[in-house]
Design an enzyme around this catalytic site. Structure first.
Site, PDB file in Angstrom:
ATOM      1  N   ARG A 228       0.783  -1.267   0.189  1.00 40.13           N
ATOM      2  CA  ARG A 228       0.206   0.094  -0.109  1.00 40.13           C
ATOM      3  C   ARG A 228       0.616   0.874  -0.070  1.00 40.13           C
ATOM      4  O   ARG A 228       2.078   1.369   0.585  1.00 40.13           O
ATOM      5  CB  ARG A 228      -0.733  -0.254   0.742  1.00 40.13           C
ATOM      6  CG  ARG A 228      -1.577  -1.249   1.281  1.00 40.13           C
ATOM      7  CD  ARG A 228      -3.201  -1.346   0.173  1.00 40.13           C
ATOM      8  NE  ARG A 228      -3.845  -0.840   0.075  1.00 40.13           N
ATOM      9  CZ  ARG A 228      -4.867  -0.219  -0.607  1.00 40.13           C
ATOM     10  NH1 ARG A 228      -4.143  -1.095  -2.070  1.00 40.13           N
ATOM     11  NH2 ARG A 228      -5.724   0.177  -0.394  1.00 40.13           N
ATOM     12  N   GLU A 257      -1.773   8.464  -5.352  1.00 38.67           N
ATOM     13  CA  GLU A 257      -2.707   8.416  -6.474  1.00 38.67           C
ATOM     14  C   GLU A 257      -3.737   9.123  -7.488  1.00 38.67           C
ATOM     15  O   GLU A 257      -4.671   9.024  -6.692  1.00 38.67           O
ATOM     16  CB  GLU A 257      -2.552   6.877  -6.750  1.00 38.67           C
ATOM     17  CG  GLU A 257      -1.597   6.234  -5.875  1.00 38.67           C
ATOM     18  CD  GLU A 257      -1.659   4.688  -6.308  1.00 38.67           C
ATOM     19  OE1 GLU A 257      -2.919   4.161  -6.929  1.00 38.67           O
ATOM     20  OE2 GLU A 257      -1.277   4.043  -5.335  1.00 38.67           O
ATOM     21  N   HIS A 276      -0.333   1.010 -10.772  1.00 36.11           N
ATOM     22  CA  HIS A 276      -1.181   0.556  -9.888  1.00 36.11           C
ATOM     23  C   HIS A 276      -1.520  -0.680 -10.117  1.00 36.11           C
ATOM     24  O   HIS A 276      -2.990  -1.501 -10.128  1.00 36.11           O
ATOM     25  CB  HIS A 276      -2.062   1.217  -9.072  1.00 36.11           C
ATOM     26  CG  HIS A 276      -2.253   0.842  -7.747  1.00 36.11           C
ATOM     27  ND1 HIS A 276      -3.061   1.646  -6.505  1.00 36.11           N
ATOM     28  CD2 HIS A 276      -2.688  -0.644  -7.018  1.00 36.11           C
ATOM     29  CE1 HIS A 276      -3.298   0.621  -5.930  1.00 36.11           C
ATOM     30  NE2 HIS A 276      -3.220  -0.503  -5.731  1.00 36.11           N
TER      31      HIS A 276
END
Length: 316
Positions: A228, A257, A276
């Site tokens: 994460r 992000e 991601h």
């Protein structure tokens, strides 16, 4: 009639299985962009999630179980779910194959300087600069040794690597040569040529990789983050790259992000950035559905859900 509300389209075969397992439930499919707060409030079982539906979910008097379509659950209202006795399960295990393969894709790329070769190709340059090492014989430290960590360790052994694991309990794991508790990271990191972060995000893991953590690492180590984003202090990571503590980093997740276009990480040749996508796979929906079906069998029989039941006290 109680309702199973799914935000994902099940195959005809899976839909039939679900109806056979839970004949007393109505199976209702509503696309995630079209679902209404009223439909959320009326559901007994919810498959899928969108942060915009949080208020309706915690207001519901009927909701008993949410099956997340993702592995990460740090964005769920866990305290409110715990108060209302709403069960939460995730899709952990779906990602084991794609993420472990992604880890080795970037590891081998950086070990063999493929990332530099590709950049030279884009520039039309015949440039042999770079280092051309081998994975075999190196030591990988895997921080977070669940489904993904175990699959990663299995691949590491196939490549002839030594494996060290770090987990809260310190419990031994298959394919891991040595296991450390989280308070033993100074010794573990000092042995690692490659450090892989697969941690979930909890209060304890936020900025787990900070200035001190990077300082424990062997000089020239490679850092890979598929856990994460907020488990890593980005400023401390950049400083570790600048100082040479890290020889490079492969990053799939970030504190912010999308990563801002002007962020200095974009321009570094010692960094591979992916948006991601490490867990993306064309097998995702089938695997997630199978997890839901296994849990549903237990749920309708009043049994403890066997797959990925989130412990609210641990936040994962």
């Amino acid at each position: 009639m109680p309702t199973i509300l799914t935000l994902y389209e099940f195959s005809d075969e899976h839909a039939k299985q679900i109806r056979d397992i839970a004949p007393d439930y109505e199976l209702k499919t509503v696309p995630i962009k079209e679902v209404t707060p009223e439909q959320i409030r009326e559901a007994d079982i919810l498959v899928g999630w969108n942060r915009k539906m949080e208020q309706a979910a915690v207001e519901s008097d009927t909701l008993k179980w949410v099956q997340s379509w993702s592995a990460g659950v740090d964005y769920f209202p866990m305290d409110r779910f715990a108060e209302k006795n709403v069960l939460l399960t995730n899709s952990g295990g779906v990602h084991a194959i794609p993420i472990s393969e992604h880890i080795f894709a970037v590891l081998l790329s950086m070990t063999r300087s493929v990332h530099l070769n590709i950049r030279s190709q884009v520039r039309g340059k015949w440039d042999k600069n770079g280092t051309y090492g081998e994975a075999a014989g190196r030591t990988m430290v895997i921080v977070g040794t669940g489904h993904i960590g175990r699959a990663t360790a299995k691949l590491a052994k196939a490549f002839g690597m030594n494996t060290i694991g770090v987990r809260h309990s310190g419990r031994p794991e298959e394919y891991i040569d040595e296991m450390y508790r989280t308070h033993g990271i100074e010794e573990a990191f000092g042995k690692g040529d490659v450090i892989v972060n697969i941690l979930p995000l909890t209060d304890d893991t936020r900025h787990f990789f900070d200035k001190d953590s990077f300082g424990y690492m062997k000089k020239g180590a490679l850092f890979i983050n598929v856990g994460r984003g907020p488990s890593v202090d980005t400023d401390a990571l950049v400083a570790a790259l600048d100082s040479g503590t890290l020889s490079g980093a492969a990053l799939d997740v970030f504190e912010q992000e999308p990563l801002p276009e002007d962020h200095p990480l974009w321009k570094r040749e010692d960094v591979i950035i992916t948006p991601h996508v490490a867990g993306n796979t064309d097998h995702y929906d089938v695997r997630a559905t199978e997890i839901f079906i296994d849990n549903l069998k237990a749920f309708v029989n009043g049994e403890t859900l066997p797959c990925n039941l989130v412990d609210y006290s641990r936040k994962y």
